[in-house]
Design a protein around this motif. Structure first.
Motif, PDB file in Angstrom:
ATOM      1  N   LYS A 165       0.806  -1.078  -0.221  1.00 15.36           N
ATOM      2  CA  LYS A 165       0.007  -0.095   0.139  1.00 15.36           C
ATOM      3  C   LYS A 165       0.903   1.352  -0.077  1.00 15.36           C
ATOM      4  N   GLU A 166       1.779   1.255   0.933  1.00 10.83           N
ATOM      5  CA  GLU A 166       2.898   2.426   0.463  1.00 10.83           C
ATOM      6  C   GLU A 166       3.414   2.633  -0.732  1.00 10.83           C
ATOM      7  N   LEU A 167       3.306   1.185  -1.251  1.00 11.61           N
ATOM      8  CA  LEU A 167       4.013   1.628  -2.706  1.00 11.61           C
ATOM      9  C   LEU A 167       3.422   2.232  -3.377  1.00 11.61           C
ATOM     10  N   TYR A 168       1.971   1.859  -3.552  1.00 14.76           N
ATOM     11  CA  TYR A 168       1.120   2.461  -3.985  1.00 14.76           C
ATOM     12  C   TYR A 168       0.528   3.821  -3.667  1.00 14.76           C
ATOM     13  N   ASN A 169       0.719   4.161  -2.511  1.00 11.11           N
ATOM     14  CA  ASN A 169       0.823   5.704  -1.894  1.00 11.11           C
ATOM     15  C   ASN A 169       1.499   6.604  -3.060  1.00 11.11           C
ATOM     16  N   LYS A 180      -5.227  -3.830  -5.431  1.00  8.75           N
ATOM     17  CA  LYS A 180      -5.526  -4.600  -4.255  1.00  8.75           C
ATOM     18  C   LYS A 180      -5.719  -5.635  -5.189  1.00  8.75           C
ATOM     19  N   GLN A 181      -6.607  -5.509  -6.413  1.00  9.33           N
ATOM     20  CA  GLN A 181      -7.368  -6.859  -6.653  1.00  9.33           C
ATOM     21  C   GLN A 181      -6.248  -7.654  -7.690  1.00  9.33           C
ATOM     22  N   LYS A 182      -5.593  -6.552  -8.682  1.00 11.93           N
ATOM     23  CA  LYS A 182      -4.686  -7.122  -9.453  1.00 11.93           C
ATOM     24  C   LYS A 182      -3.397  -7.273  -9.098  1.00 11.93           C
ATOM     25  N   PHE A 183      -2.810  -6.767  -8.443  1.00  3.18           N
ATOM     26  CA  PHE A 183      -1.348  -6.703  -7.723  1.00  3.18           C
ATOM     27  C   PHE A 183      -1.188  -7.113  -6.204  1.00  3.18           C
ATOM     28  N   MET A 184      -1.818  -7.374  -5.163  1.00  5.37           N
ATOM     29  CA  MET A 184      -1.951  -7.973  -4.335  1.00  5.37           C
ATOM     30  C   MET A 184      -2.458  -9.380  -4.109  1.00  5.37           C
TER      31      MET A 184
END
Lengths: 296, 597
Positions: free
Chosen positions: B249-253, B270-274
């Protein structure tokens, strides 16, 4: 190395009334006064003996300042030069053209057009037409930036925009005799508008591949942004980000006038007698720069 | 090297034409099919102004200026202008940009279009890369207004690097007035996020924003994140060696802050990459998306040849009085851990245990604080220990340091975690006629620069706490003594990174003082023998620690092991397990290529 840079640098010093001396092959030296030093290097700089070279190896060996494409010193000189001459004036003296040759050329043209008539010149008159000579920087902007320099002339009498290659070394500084000048009919603002119309017209028919590619990239980025904000109802953020994207990537052409000069270019007015069954006087104005004449 | 004493600060950069003059106004654009055409009004007005004044310059200057105009045109990013522009200057200041830095700058300019996270491993020169990019944009006239946001402690360093290496004379933000009046401004992100500063800078359109230590923007609920998100910026460079610290999530932010929409909405990400917070799904696809906005150069990828790193663990034997005191304090810590009020919070115990390994002076300060905070009985054990600590006159570590310093005969940096220890070390060394400099978080940034300058110029011994050394580089020194060992290996790496980085020309010697039969010995065993931390590729460690699914910090982890077991064998056994876990994670990372960059 390009010859353009040494030429520019020596010309610069010459216009500053300085004469660099070649103290060793390829290394030059010139005494810079306080004022020039400050102009070049900021308010803390002081008068000094300035040694320079255009050769990287010599610069390394002898510690002279290197003037080469992209070098700091060239950059400061170029910037200082660019600050000068926002506006100038000049004229092209008529005597650079050989009038008898012009006369013959005009008569020949008339004869070709009207082979049955005879022509002779009654008299001729020398005048100077006012032109607004603008140097423009044209910037093609999208993600990348490309620039070109355009030097265009706007005829301040007719409003015509012409792209003559003015032989700059033939131009003389100052103004020509006022009595010989045509009266300007266009304001400078109108001249700028004429120029805008001409450039827009020209760009309309220029290969737009660069803009098409940029627009495609932009569309992709925009779609990505829109998708992101579809899940996140924050209109302010969306507006801000879209504005940033446009600022960064929207294909556009920006045109900046860098400098201008009011030029007076010679025009020769002729009264030509045409003789066939009747006699007729033709008045023509010949522009020796573009080699065109106008029948009045 | 700039001599700080010669510099008048703050040096705000005001270009020849002020910002207001620089601001170009365009006429209403002409819209063509694929692009618009904008004519400058200000450029034309400038000419008209001269006309009205009747200021006609010499035509010879006009001709020359046209030639100069021609020379100053920009033709795409086919080659970097700044390399030539700064060639001679770089030669004078002894800077040689590394090929990976040039390549990175070219990639950012050509392909990434000025929006990038520069995530090189520590010491590969992210600041240099950012400087090259900034200079290039400035030379091409694509950037006029730049904002550099850094932790306060790094403002000066940025100023120096830009001035020294790139001849970019930025200003350091001091007052509200500066925001609107400096072309290139360096500011503390912690100041910028506060009012009234935040409101002012949100209204300024920056051409480029550079954010150093960008991993601090990993949380989208923080003021810093929101500030950067609200800035108007054409280009943005984020610098961090650790783009991922804890979870995806930090990376996403971070990526979203740089380029919203790059990873889609959080739901779709979240759906695609986590798979879960720490495990990525579709790493190939994610890596592809990240590579569009993130560059990470690693050591040993043909980037830079670093000098050798020599590590010397030096075992220090405590004298009987020291040993007695150490044992008593350790015993107190063990006992206290079973009692309230410490039970709930292990942190003071960790601190005390770390301090006692450092010096009794450091531990004494904490003991006194505990005594005062909990209003303990004057007969309490703590008071006895405090009195005992005062009586211990010898310090075995300092004896060793004196000996080491006399042998090295060169600049030395001594790191300690505690100010009390720092003061004691200085006292001892000064007494032995060594010139020492104190370096800690209490010094102002100017003072720090001054101390650094003196240390570089005059040599001697720099005794630094970690907070003092943060972000400052000392490549001119190649001897580091770790007076005490931080329990978190990342902090140890940060210490070494101060000297073992780009620009270091000599082999680096690291002397780790380890007190025998104390927790330090266990830590040394774990870091040096078990996981061989000192020979790991820089940056590898942060990836491992991030990937370890521990519910507590490494410090707490160590403390728990230490408190749980009395015998040396049992502690060592647990540490072995911990080390195995770290090594297993390392293998897993290498196998899964979880490392996305």
């Amino acid at each position: 190395m390009s010859e353009v840079i040494p030429e520019l640098v020596f010309k610069f010093f010459q216009l500053c009334n300085l004469k660099p001396v070649e103290i060793r092959k390829g290394i030059y030296q010139v005494q810079i006064d306080d004022q020039l030093a400050k102009e070049l290097d900021g308010w803390r700089a002081k008068a000094r003996l300035f040694q320079f070279t255009f050769d990287r190896k010599l610069a390394q060996t002898y510690g002279a300042e290197l003037i080469s494409p992209g070098s700091y010193r060239l950059d400061t000189i170029v910037r200082l030069i660019q600050k000068q001459a926002v506006l100038s004036s000049g004229y092209l003296p008529h005597d650079v053209f050989y009038e008898p040759a012009i006369r013959r050329k005009i008569l020949d043209r008339f004869k070709i057009k009207h082979p049955k008539s005879r022509f002779y010149i009654l008299d001729h008159n020398l005048r100077y037409g006012p032109y607004f000579w603008i140097t423009l920087r044209v910037t093609y902007l999208a993600y990348e930036k490309h620039e070109e320099l355009r030097k265009l002339l706007v005829d301040l009498v007719s409003g015509k925009v012409v792209n003559y290659d003015i032989p700059a070394e033939l131009l003389k500084p100052g103004f020509c005799d006022q009595k010989l000048q045509y009266r300007r009919r266009l304001s400078f603002k109108q001249a700028y508008q004429c120029l805008q119309r001409e450039i827009v017209h020209e760009l309309k028919y220029k290969d737009p591949a660069w803009a098409v590619n940029a627009a495609q990239d932009l569309a992709k980025e925009q779609a990505r942004l829109e998708e992101y904000f579809s899940d996140l109802p924050d209109p302010d953020q969306r507006r801000l980000r879209i504005a940033e994207l446009m600022n960064r990537a929207k294909p556009r052409v920006q045109i900046r006038p860098l400098r201008a000069a009011i030029l007076y270019l010679p025009k020769l007015e002729y009264r030509i007698m045409q003789v066939d069954q009747a006699e007729k006087i033709n008045r023509i104005t010949y522009d020796p720069v573009s080699n065109q004449y106008e029948l009045n | 090297m700039l001599d700080p004493s010669q510099i008048i600060v703050p040096l705000l950069n005001y270009s020849d034409q002020s910002l207001t003059e620089n601001k170009e106004i365009f006429l209403e654009p002409h819209q063509l099919e694929h692009f618009s055409v904008e004519f400058s009004r200000s450029g034309f007005s400038r000419i008209i102004r001269e006309l009205r004044k009747g200021n006609f310059d010499d035509l010879n200057w006009h001709r020359l200026a046209q030639q100069a105009d021609q020379l100053s045109l920009t033709h795409g990013f086919s080659e970097l202008l700044c390399v030539n522009h700064l060639a001679q200057h770089w030669q004078q200041v002894g800077m040689i940009p590394y090929p990976h830095q040039i390549k990175t700058a070219e990639k950012v300019l050509k392909q990434m279009r000025g929006q990038v996270i520069l995530a090189d491993e520590v010491g590969l020169g992210k600041t240099i890369e950012a400087g090259i990019i900034l200079k290039e944009y400035l030379l091409r006239g694509l950037v006029k207004r730049a904002l550099i946001l850094t932790p306060a402690s790094l403002c000066w360093q940025w100023y120096q690097e830009l001035a020294e290496k790139f001849q970019i004379y930025a200003g350091i933000q001091k007052s509200e007035w500066d925001w609107e009046h400096a072309d290139i401004l360096i500011a503390s992100i912690d100041t910028a996020k506060l009012e009234p500063h935040a409101s002012i800078i949100q209204n300024i359109a920056y051409d480029i924003v550079i954010i150093d230590e960008a991993h601090k923007l990993k949380n989208s609920t923080t003021k810093s994140w929101q500030l950067v998100n609200s800035l108007q910026k054409k280009y943005c460079l984020m610098l961090t060696a650790t783009p991922v610290q804890n979870n995806l999530k930090e990376l996403y932010n971070l990526i979203t802050l740089l380029k919203p929409g790059q990873l889609g909405s959080y739901r779709s990400f979240k759906q695609k990459f986590m798979q879960d917070l720490r495990t990525p799904k579709n790493p190939g696809q994610l890596r592809q998306l990240l590579s569009e906005v993130l560059i990470r150069n690693r050591r040993g990828e043909g980037t830079v040849q670093f000098t050798k790193r020599n590590v010397y663990p030096i075992v220090v034997e405590l004298t009987p009085p020291e040993r007695a005191l150490y044992d008593q304090i350790t015993e107190l810590i063990r006992a206290s851990s079973k009692l309230t009020p410490f039970q709930t919070n292990i942190l003071p115990l960790i601190t005390l245990q770390r301090e006692v390994c450092s010096s009794f002076y450091a531990a004494g300060v904490t003991l006194q604080k505990i005594y005062e905070k909990y209003n303990l009985d004057p007969d309490a054990k703590i008071v006895t220990l405090m009195n005992e600590a005062v009586k211990v006159r010898q310090n075995s570590k300092c004896d060793i340091i004196e000996e080491l310093v006399s042998r090295i005969q060169d600049r030395v940096i001594i790191f300690t975690e505690y100010k009390a220890s720092q003061e004691y070390i200085r006292y001892r060394l000064e007494k032995a006629n060594y010139r020492t400099f104190a370096f800690d978080g209490t010094l102002s940034r100017n003072r720090k620069q001054w101390v650094r300058y003196l240390f570089q110029k005059e040599g001697g011994i720099l005794v630094s706490t970690e907070s003092g050394g943060e972000g400052l580089n000392f490549q001119f020194c190649n001897h580091v003594i770790n007076y005490d060992l931080p329990w978190n290996p990342m902090r140890l790496e940060q210490r070494i990174g101060r000297v073992h980085r780009l620009g270091q020309t000599k082999d680096v010697h690291i002397y780790n003082l380890v007190t025998k039969d104390t927790i330090e010995e266990y830590i040394m065993f774990l870091l040096h023998e078990k996981i061989n931390m000192f020979q790991m590729v820089l940056g590898e460690l942060d990836a491992i620690l991030m990937h370890l699914k521990w519910d507590k910090s490494i410090e707490s982890q160590l403390m728990h092991i230490f408190l749980k077991h009395q015998s040396k064998e049992a502690v060592q056994r647990e540490l072995e397990q911990l080390g195995d876990e770290i090594l297993k994670t390392r293998e897993e990372i290498n196998r899964q290529q979880w490392n996305l960059f």
